[in-house]
Write an enzyme that holds these catalytic residues in place. Structure first.
Site, PDB file in Angstrom:
ATOM      1  CG  ASP A  32      -2.179   0.755   1.056  1.00 17.02           C
ATOM      2  OD1 ASP A  32      -3.241   0.153   1.151  1.00 17.02           O
ATOM      3  OD2 ASP A  32      -2.127   1.988   0.782  1.00 17.02           O
ATOM      4  CG  PHE A  35      -3.769   8.442  -2.258  1.00 22.44           C
ATOM      5  CD1 PHE A  35      -3.301   9.751  -2.185  1.00 22.44           C
ATOM      6  CD2 PHE A  35      -5.034   8.224  -2.791  1.00 22.44           C
ATOM      7  CE1 PHE A  35      -4.091  10.816  -2.625  1.00 22.44           C
ATOM      8  CE2 PHE A  35      -5.819   9.277  -3.229  1.00 22.44           C
ATOM      9  CZ  PHE A  35      -5.349  10.580  -3.151  1.00 22.44           C
ATOM     10  CG  ASP A  57       2.635   4.551  -6.038  1.00 26.58           C
ATOM     11  OD1 ASP A  57       2.065   3.952  -6.964  1.00 26.58           O
ATOM     12  OD2 ASP A  57       2.348   5.718  -5.678  1.00 26.58           O
ATOM     13  CG  LEU A  72      -9.022  -4.998  -3.135  1.00 25.76           C
ATOM     14  CD1 LEU A  72      -8.669  -6.371  -3.672  1.00 25.76           C
ATOM     15  CD2 LEU A  72      -9.339  -5.114  -1.643  1.00 25.76           C
ATOM     16  CE  LYS A  90       1.659   9.381 -14.269  1.00 25.50           C
ATOM     17  NZ  LYS A  90       2.681  10.198 -13.590  1.00 25.50           N
ATOM     18  CE1 TYR A 144     -12.392   3.716  -8.323  1.00 26.32           C
ATOM     19  CE2 TYR A 144     -14.677   3.834  -9.011  1.00 26.32           C
ATOM     20  CZ  TYR A 144     -13.680   3.257  -8.240  1.00 26.32           C
ATOM     21  OH  TYR A 144     -14.000   2.220  -7.396  1.00 26.32           O
ATOM     22  CE1 TYR A 158      -1.058  -7.293 -19.292  1.00 23.73           C
ATOM     23  CE2 TYR A 158       0.426  -9.036 -18.580  1.00 23.73           C
ATOM     24  CZ  TYR A 158       0.213  -7.728 -18.971  1.00 23.73           C
ATOM     25  OH  TYR A 158       1.277  -6.860 -19.036  1.00 23.73           O
ATOM     26  CB  THR A 174     -18.781  -2.472  -0.253  1.00 25.67           C
ATOM     27  OG1 THR A 174     -19.209  -3.267  -1.358  1.00 25.67           O
ATOM     28  CG2 THR A 174     -18.543  -3.364   0.942  1.00 25.67           C
TER      29      THR A 174
HETATM   30  P1  NAD Z   1      -9.769   2.535  -0.102  1.00 28.11           P
HETATM   31  O1  NAD Z   1      -9.460   3.869  -0.683  1.00 28.11           O
HETATM   32  O2  NAD Z   1     -10.089   2.443   1.344  1.00 28.11           O
HETATM   33  O3  NAD Z   1      -8.587   1.505  -0.388  1.00 28.11           O
HETATM   34  C1  NAD Z   1      -7.719   1.596  -1.488  1.00 28.11           C
HETATM   35  C2  NAD Z   1      -6.304   1.315  -0.990  1.00 28.11           C
HETATM   36  O4  NAD Z   1      -5.407   1.357  -2.108  1.00 28.11           O
HETATM   37  C3  NAD Z   1      -5.823   2.369   0.016  1.00 28.11           C
HETATM   38  O5  NAD Z   1      -5.238   1.721   1.124  1.00 28.11           O
HETATM   39  C4  NAD Z   1      -4.801   3.163  -0.785  1.00 28.11           C
HETATM   40  O6  NAD Z   1      -3.812   3.763   0.034  1.00 28.11           O
HETATM   41  C5  NAD Z   1      -4.259   2.109  -1.731  1.00 28.11           C
HETATM   42  N1  NAD Z   1      -3.674   2.678  -2.960  1.00 28.11           N
HETATM   43  C6  NAD Z   1      -4.230   3.599  -3.781  1.00 28.11           C
HETATM   44  N2  NAD Z   1      -3.391   3.861  -4.810  1.00 28.11           N
HETATM   45  C7  NAD Z   1      -2.300   3.065  -4.627  1.00 28.11           C
HETATM   46  C8  NAD Z   1      -1.094   2.894  -5.345  1.00 28.11           C
HETATM   47  N3  NAD Z   1      -0.833   3.584  -6.464  1.00 28.11           N
HETATM   48  N4  NAD Z   1      -0.192   1.999  -4.867  1.00 28.11           N
HETATM   49  C9  NAD Z   1      -0.424   1.298  -3.719  1.00 28.11           C
HETATM   50  N5  NAD Z   1      -1.552   1.437  -3.006  1.00 28.11           N
HETATM   51  C10 NAD Z   1      -2.485   2.314  -3.459  1.00 28.11           C
HETATM   52  O7  NAD Z   1     -10.960   1.941  -0.981  1.00 28.11           O
HETATM   53  P2  NAD Z   1     -11.795   0.590  -0.795  1.00 28.11           P
HETATM   54  O8  NAD Z   1     -13.198   0.966  -0.626  1.00 28.11           O
HETATM   55  O9  NAD Z   1     -11.134  -0.308   0.163  1.00 28.11           O
HETATM   56  O10 NAD Z   1     -11.659  -0.011  -2.268  1.00 28.11           O
HETATM   57  C11 NAD Z   1     -10.734  -1.051  -2.575  1.00 28.11           C
HETATM   58  C12 NAD Z   1     -10.899  -1.442  -4.034  1.00 28.11           C
HETATM   59  O11 NAD Z   1     -12.246  -1.884  -4.260  1.00 28.11           O
HETATM   60  C13 NAD Z   1     -10.639  -0.298  -5.014  1.00 28.11           C
HETATM   61  O12 NAD Z   1      -9.964  -0.818  -6.133  1.00 28.11           O
HETATM   62  C14 NAD Z   1     -12.025   0.142  -5.401  1.00 28.11           C
HETATM   63  O13 NAD Z   1     -12.044   0.691  -6.701  1.00 28.11           O
HETATM   64  C15 NAD Z   1     -12.816  -1.154  -5.325  1.00 28.11           C
HETATM   65  N6  NAD Z   1     -14.235  -0.876  -5.085  1.00 28.11           N
HETATM   66  C16 NAD Z   1     -14.686  -0.501  -3.850  1.00 28.11           C
HETATM   67  C17 NAD Z   1     -16.023  -0.217  -3.666  1.00 28.11           C
HETATM   68  C18 NAD Z   1     -16.576   0.206  -2.330  1.00 28.11           C
HETATM   69  O14 NAD Z   1     -17.759   0.516  -2.254  1.00 28.11           O
HETATM   70  N7  NAD Z   1     -15.849   0.158  -1.258  1.00 28.11           N
HETATM   71  C19 NAD Z   1     -16.914  -0.292  -4.740  1.00 28.11           C
HETATM   72  C20 NAD Z   1     -16.418  -0.640  -5.991  1.00 28.11           C
HETATM   73  C21 NAD Z   1     -15.078  -0.953  -6.144  1.00 28.11           C
END
Ligand code: NAD
Ligand code: UDP
Length: 311
Positions: A32, A35, A57, A72, A90, A144, A158, A174
């Site tokens: 992680d 961010f 990152d 994720l 990115k 997004y 892939y 969620t």
């Molecule tokens: P969140 O923002 O709490 O978690 C995302 C995590 O990714 C964070 O810990 C962030 O620091 C990390 N991150 C972001 N960019 C990064 C990078 N470049 N390198 C390394 N780490 C990075 O969000 P979430 O709700 O836990 O969502 C997790 C995943 O599920 C995401 O991909 C999101 O698109 C997907 N998602 C979530 C929901 C929801 O309702 N929670 C709905 C649809 C999709």
């Protein structure tokens, strides 16, 4: 032993997934860049003998030997993903290529956390997996929405070109404990506003709908999808109970016993009017459906935010 890489493991969903898989006896490597995630979400796991954390990152290559990858990493709330839109693209493009490359090299199975946002402002209701969506490619949500669409494209390519074992989860809204207080999503905003006695800000007239899935249900769905045989096309995961945003605000007020009032603020551009998953495929293929209804899930989430705000 199952060696599992979780990108975005310090985020809301990622932290619950780390916990769930450790309980199942997996060896977890969480990466992680913090961010939108928080060390506090996973601090209780630091002493676990099979938990490892790396600040990384994913737009930079990463090397590790693993059997499975839950991908994720990507900010999920509109405020966070719009804060640096180019970085969001990115993360979805370069970051996903890096993780697919890792999966190809290690022959790991990779699950992409995609989103209901790939359907945009949908013209088909409820949304089925075969619907291609109605997405604005140049708006403020595009970094997004289009980012996740190209991440799905890359994942499919892939699979076709390099025989990488893939899974694609289209996750619908969620919620639950460990959502960030300031992340701007509707449930965390409303609960925090209600607990602080501030007005609940409904964007627009509040007749737009969403369908909210409690986090523990989602995690069961995600892990079932990863372990499933042969589901190599996208699969919806979410709770099909649909509510207007005003109904949600009223529920939060009732469950928090708050005397806050509802106010209205302008609706952000491209905010989808209706959203509800068709989960027939998940029911049929995974024998999965959500168990926790909105009242129960909100009650658990409110208890979390009460504690968090006291701190
Ligand atoms: P969140 O923002 O709490 O978690 C995302 C995590 O990714 C964070 O810990 C962030 O620091 C990390 N991150 C972001 N960019 C990064 C990078 N470049 N390198 C390394 N780490 C990075 O969000 P979430 O709700 O836990 O969502 C997790 C995943 O599920 C995401 O991909 C999101 O698109 C997907 N998602 C979530 C929901 C929801 O309702 N929670 C709905 C649809 C999709
Ligand atoms: N919303 C709202 N008040 C808020 C935050 C969001 O009325 O404080 C609305 C938002 O306009 C959208 C819905 O609630 O219609 C869900 O917003 P969220 O950001 O949680 O998720 P998404 O729009 O990505 O589904």
């Amino acid at each position: 032993m199952n060696r599992i890489l979780i990108t975005g493991g310090a985020g809301f969903l990622g932290s619950h997934l780390c916990e769930f898989l450790l309980d199942k006896g997996a060896d977890i490597l969480c990466i992680d860049n913090f961010f939108s995630g928080d060390k506090d979400n996973i601090r209780h796991l630091f002493s676990h003998p099979y938990f490892e954390l790396s600040r990384h990152d994913i737009i930079h290559p990463f090397f590790a030997e693993v059997d499975k990858v839950y991908h994720l990493a990507c900010p999920a709330s509109p405020i966070h993903y719009q804060h640096n839109a180019i970085k969001t693209v990115k993360t979805n493009v370069i970051g996903t290529i890096n993780m697919l490359g890792l999966a190809k090299r290690t022959k790991a199975r990779i699950l992409l956390a995609s989103t209901s946002e790939v359907y945009g402002d949908p013209k088909v209701h409820p949304q089925t997996e075969d619907y291609w969506g109605n997405v604005n490619p140049i708006g403020i949500r595009s970094c997004y929405d289009e980012g996740k669409r190209i991440a799905e494209t890359l994942t499919m390519d892939y699979s076709r070109q390099n025989n990488v074992q893939i899974r694609i989860a289209r996750i619908f809204n969620t919620y639950g404990p460990r959502m960030a207080i300031n992340d701007g999503r509707v449930i965390s905003n409303f609960i925090v506003q209600a607990l602080r006695g501030e007005p609940l800000a409904v964007y627009g007239d509040g007749n737009q709908t969403r369908s909210f899935c409690y986090v523990s249900d989602l995690i069961k769905g995600l892990t079932a999808l990863m372990e499933s045989e042969n589901i190599t096309t996208p699969l919806n995961l979410g709770n099909p109970d649909e509510f207007t945003i005003v109904q949600l605000a009223e529920k939060v007020l009732k469950l928090t016993k708050s005397s806050s009032k509802i106010t209205h603020k302008p609706l952000p551009p491209d905010d989808p009017v209706r959203r509800c998953p068709d989960i027939s495929l998940a029911k049929q293929k995974l024998n999965w459906k959500p168990e926790i209804d909105l009242d129960e899930g909100l009650t658990k989430t409110i208890a979390y935010f009460k504690k968090k705000l006291k701190k």
